[in-house]
Design an enzyme around this catalytic site. Structure first.
Site, short mmCIF file in Angstrom:
data_model
loop_
_atom_site.label_atom_id
_atom_site.label_comp_id
_atom_site.label_asym_id
_atom_site.label_seq_id
_atom_site.Cartn_x
_atom_site.Cartn_y
_atom_site.Cartn_z
NE ARG A 105 34.50 35.61 44.67
CZ ARG A 105 35.10 36.68 44.18
NH1 ARG A 105 34.38 37.75 43.89
NH2 ARG A 105 36.39 36.73 44.01
CB THR A 109 28.27 31.99 38.72
OG1 THR A 109 28.49 31.54 40.07
CG2 THR A 109 27.90 30.81 37.85
CG ASP A 201 41.69 36.67 54.00
OD1 ASP A 201 41.24 36.37 52.88
OD2 ASP A 201 41.30 36.13 55.06
CG ASP A 204 44.53 34.26 55.00
OD1 ASP A 204 44.14 33.09 55.25
OD2 ASP A 204 44.72 34.69 53.85
N1 URA Z 1 37.30 39.73 53.22
C1 URA Z 1 38.42 40.00 53.93
O1 URA Z 1 38.86 39.21 54.75
N2 URA Z 1 39.05 41.16 53.69
C2 URA Z 1 38.61 42.07 52.81
O2 URA Z 1 39.23 43.13 52.68
C3 URA Z 1 37.43 41.77 52.11
C4 URA Z 1 36.80 40.59 52.32
#
Ligand code: URA
Length: 210
Positions: A105, A109, A201, A204
């Site tokens: 990302r 922008t 995440d 992660d």
């Molecule tokens: N990506 C992720 O890993 N977790 C989220 O909650 C949203 C996007």
């Protein structure tokens, strides 16, 4: 596939998902659960694949037995979290071809920018399954599917673990022809685009990077 959204409410899927959401679940267990759940989801996303028959000889008789028709499926992992889903799906469909789409990302922008794209040849003749555990804003999923369509894919399905209503709406608007298969639709996105209640995440948690 015709429905735009398929919610897989199978008890095993829901039970495993709850374990994955729990913040105290270890990286090793999270990864194992993701592998297991992705196979159950793969079962749903491949429902309705075209079949043909093949003449075989069993120990007892000859028969025209059902077999998958057409070119091998293409599984496309949206990096990096897509790789967690990919492993389990590949165990179930070992002869599938595999591709990768890398997007990040842009800080200014906020739009997805492509940094990697490698997919199998003959995309126009394959059923294509794009995998990414989290359908959050939908921006990267929409961009990845734009790229796959540009490469000729027309029968595309999107497989995820969790979806936010915002991401589903964005995908439906941009790609109404791409059905979404998910284990759950959560409440909402938070202010930084994470799914709530979600599981945090996904990258992660599966790779232990945090
Ligand atoms: N990506 C992720 O890993 N977790 C989220 O909650 C949203 C996007």
């Amino acid at each position: 596939m015709s429905e735009h959204l398929k919610l897989v409410d199978h008890p095993l899927v829901q039970h495993k998902l709850t374990l994955m959401r729990d913040k105290d679940t270890s990286t090793a267990v999270f990864r194992q659960l993701l592998r297991e759940i992705s196979q159950l989801l793969a079962y749903e996303v491949t429902r309705g694949l075209k079949m043909t028959t093949k003449r075989i000889q069993t120990p007892m008789a000859q028969m025209d037995a059902p077999t998958l028709a057409g070119k091998k499926l293409a599984l496309i992992s949206i990096l990096r979290a897509g790789n967690g889903l990919l492993d389990g799906v590949l165990e179930l469909i070992p002869s599938a071809r595999v591709g990768f789409v890398g997007l990040y990302r842009d800080e200014k922008t906020l739009q997805p920018v492509q940094y990697y794209f490698k997919v199998p040849e003959g995309m126009e003749d394959r059923v294509v399954i794009a995998v990414d555990p989290m359908l959050a804003t939908g921006n990267s999923s929409v961009a990845a599917i734009d790229l796959l369509k540009k490469r000729g894919a027309s029968d595309i399905r999107f497989l995820c673990l969790l979806a936010a209503p915002e991401g589903i709406a964005r995908m439906k608007e941009a790609h109404p022809d791409v059905p979404i298969v998910t284990a759950a639709v959560d409440e909402r996105l938070n202010e930084v685009g994470y799914i709530v209640p979600g599981l945090g995440d996904a990258g992660d948690r599966m790779f232990g990077t945090k």
